[in-house]
Scaffold this motif. Structure first.
Motif, PDB file in Angstrom:
ATOM      1  N   THR A  75      11.964  14.654   1.409  1.00 47.24           N
ATOM      2  CA  THR A  75      13.396  14.950   1.328  1.00 47.24           C
ATOM      3  C   THR A  75      13.577  16.394   0.884  1.00 47.24           C
ATOM      4  N   THR A  77      14.846  18.071  -1.498  1.00 47.27           N
ATOM      5  CA  THR A  77      15.429  17.900  -2.841  1.00 47.27           C
ATOM      6  C   THR A  77      14.606  18.574  -3.938  1.00 47.27           C
ATOM      7  N   ASN A  99      21.346  13.991  -3.144  1.00 46.99           N
ATOM      8  CA  ASN A  99      20.048  13.317  -3.082  1.00 46.99           C
ATOM      9  C   ASN A  99      20.102  12.105  -2.149  1.00 46.99           C
ATOM     10  N   ARG A 100      21.208  11.365  -2.184  1.00 43.30           N
ATOM     11  CA  ARG A 100      21.357  10.227  -1.263  1.00 43.30           C
ATOM     12  C   ARG A 100      21.391  10.699   0.187  1.00 43.30           C
ATOM     13  N   VAL A 103      17.914  11.502   1.558  1.00 45.49           N
ATOM     14  CA  VAL A 103      17.135  10.331   1.960  1.00 45.49           C
ATOM     15  C   VAL A 103      17.653   9.793   3.294  1.00 45.49           C
ATOM     16  N   GLY A 123      10.643  11.090  -1.764  1.00 43.84           N
ATOM     17  CA  GLY A 123      11.659  11.784  -2.538  1.00 43.84           C
ATOM     18  C   GLY A 123      11.025  12.887  -3.369  1.00 43.84           C
ATOM     19  N   GLN A 150      17.489  11.953 -11.157  1.00 44.75           N
ATOM     20  CA  GLN A 150      17.195  12.163  -9.745  1.00 44.75           C
ATOM     21  C   GLN A 150      16.300  11.050  -9.191  1.00 44.75           C
ATOM     22  N   LEU A 154      17.011   8.626  -5.923  1.00 46.17           N
ATOM     23  CA  LEU A 154      16.105   8.589  -4.772  1.00 46.17           C
ATOM     24  C   LEU A 154      15.570   7.183  -4.538  1.00 46.17           C
ATOM     25  N   ALA A 159      13.970   5.622  -0.888  1.00 44.48           N
ATOM     26  CA  ALA A 159      12.718   6.377  -0.737  1.00 44.48           C
ATOM     27  C   ALA A 159      11.530   5.443  -0.959  1.00 44.48           C
ATOM     28  N   VAL A 162       8.076   8.796  -4.596  1.00 40.12           N
ATOM     29  CA  VAL A 162       8.556  10.097  -5.047  1.00 40.12           C
ATOM     30  C   VAL A 162       7.349  10.965  -5.389  1.00 40.12           C
TER      31      VAL A 162
END
Length: 314
Positions: A75, A77, A99-100, A103, A123, A150, A154, A159, A162
């Motif tokens: 992502t 991010t 952040n949404r 994804v 993520g 965060q 995620l 996600a 991460v």
């Protein structure tokens, strides 16, 4: 957004996985985007930014397809945490939405380019401070609280995993791993190394991995190295140790420059893709569990294609 969880993560598989490469340096130097604070996430809300990302990721996913590899789809991010977003005028409510959206966009890319492939939405979490400078270090508890915001978004957005990239110190890594454990999402910790093969704090990679594992109830799924040239850390890997079995991924720089030199660089140093590929083949001999291959500063799809060729040949 909900989706069926994908199959095995890299550390659970013998399959080769690819990642993308130097995303921010590609957008800055190849695509000509203006990027205050080295943050590209605002471009997710522009037609031009989305088109550039689509074009960028399509090339890597095609390389993965040609090599029967899985793909770890990041992502956008890395800078999308409260401090950096605040500098760009985003509050926490907006940041959660960003952040949404990241994804969701990654899932769109997976559906468009990843049919019949094992594509994992990853993520990405970046350091709270500068990715090269550990001058301000939080406690593990503070890092857990800070990055937990965060990580929760995620994870809730779907996600598959991460990854904390360009980590300079163990306290921040421990906090992130603990937050991911509480969120129930697999976590990867990727340390950045200096020209001497050590973390910016001076700690050895083996000690850092041991320290994070020892201080987390839910340990990271695996570890990676990113934003360093193979010449900077190969000697350290040659010394070996049980900790080397915890490293599944490498995303090296194309350039041999130090972090201080890269920070001042006004022209992209993209190194030699073929040479970098050969160096990855050597790393694969030194790291028994290495099956995640990608790039960092200065690299692009050419480098990743050469890495696949060299690793397969070896």
């Amino acid at each position: 957004m909900t989706h069926a969880k994908r199959s095995d993560l890299p550390h659970q598989s013998d399959q080769m996985f690819l990642t993308d490469a130097g995303f921010e340096t590609s957008m800055l130097f190849h695509k000509g985007f203006d990027m205050p604070y080295f943050a590209f996430f605002p471009m997710l809300r522009t037609v031009e930014g989305r088109a550039a990302m689509k074009d960028y990721f399509a090339q890597f996913m095609e390389t993965a397809r040609q090599n029967d590899a899985g793909f770890v789809l990041d992502t956008n991010t890395w800078r999308a945490n409260p401090d950096w977003a605040g500098l760009l005028g985003h509050d926490r409510h907006d940041l959660a939405a960003i952040n949404r959206e990241a994804v969701t966009f990654a899932d769109e890319l997976r559906r468009e380019f990843g049919a019949d492939m094992n594509v994992l939405i990853n993520g990405v979490i970046g350091p709270r401070g500068d990715g090269y400078d550990p001058s301000t270090i939080m406690s593990a508890d503070d890092a857990e609280a800070y990055h937990g915001f965060q990580i929760d978004v995620l994870a809730d957005s779907g996600a598959d995993m991460v990854s904390a990239l360009t980590m300079t110190n163990t306290f921040e890594a421990i906090g992130i791993a603990r937050a991911a454990g509480k969120a129930g999402v697999p976590c990867v910790i990727s340390f950045t190394l200096e020209t001497d093969g050590r973390l910016p704090t001076g700690e050895t990679l083996g000690d850092a991995i041991g320290e994070v594992d020892a201080n987390c109830e839910v340990k990271p799924a695996y570890y990676m190295i990113n934003c360093a040239h193979p010449d900077h850390f190969r000697g350290m890997l040659e010394q070996g140790g049980a900790w080397a079995n915890r490293i599944c991924g490498v995303r090296a720089n194309a350039s041999r420059m130090s972090h201080a030199e890269l920070d001042q660089c006004e022209v992209l140093d993209d190194g030699n893709p073929q040479e970098l590929g050969q160096q990855y083949a050597v790393l694969a001999q030194l790291l028994p569990k290495l099956n995640v291959f990608g790039g960092c500063c200065g690299t692009d799809h050419r480098h990743v294609a050469q890495i696949c060729e060299a690793v397969h040949a070896a």
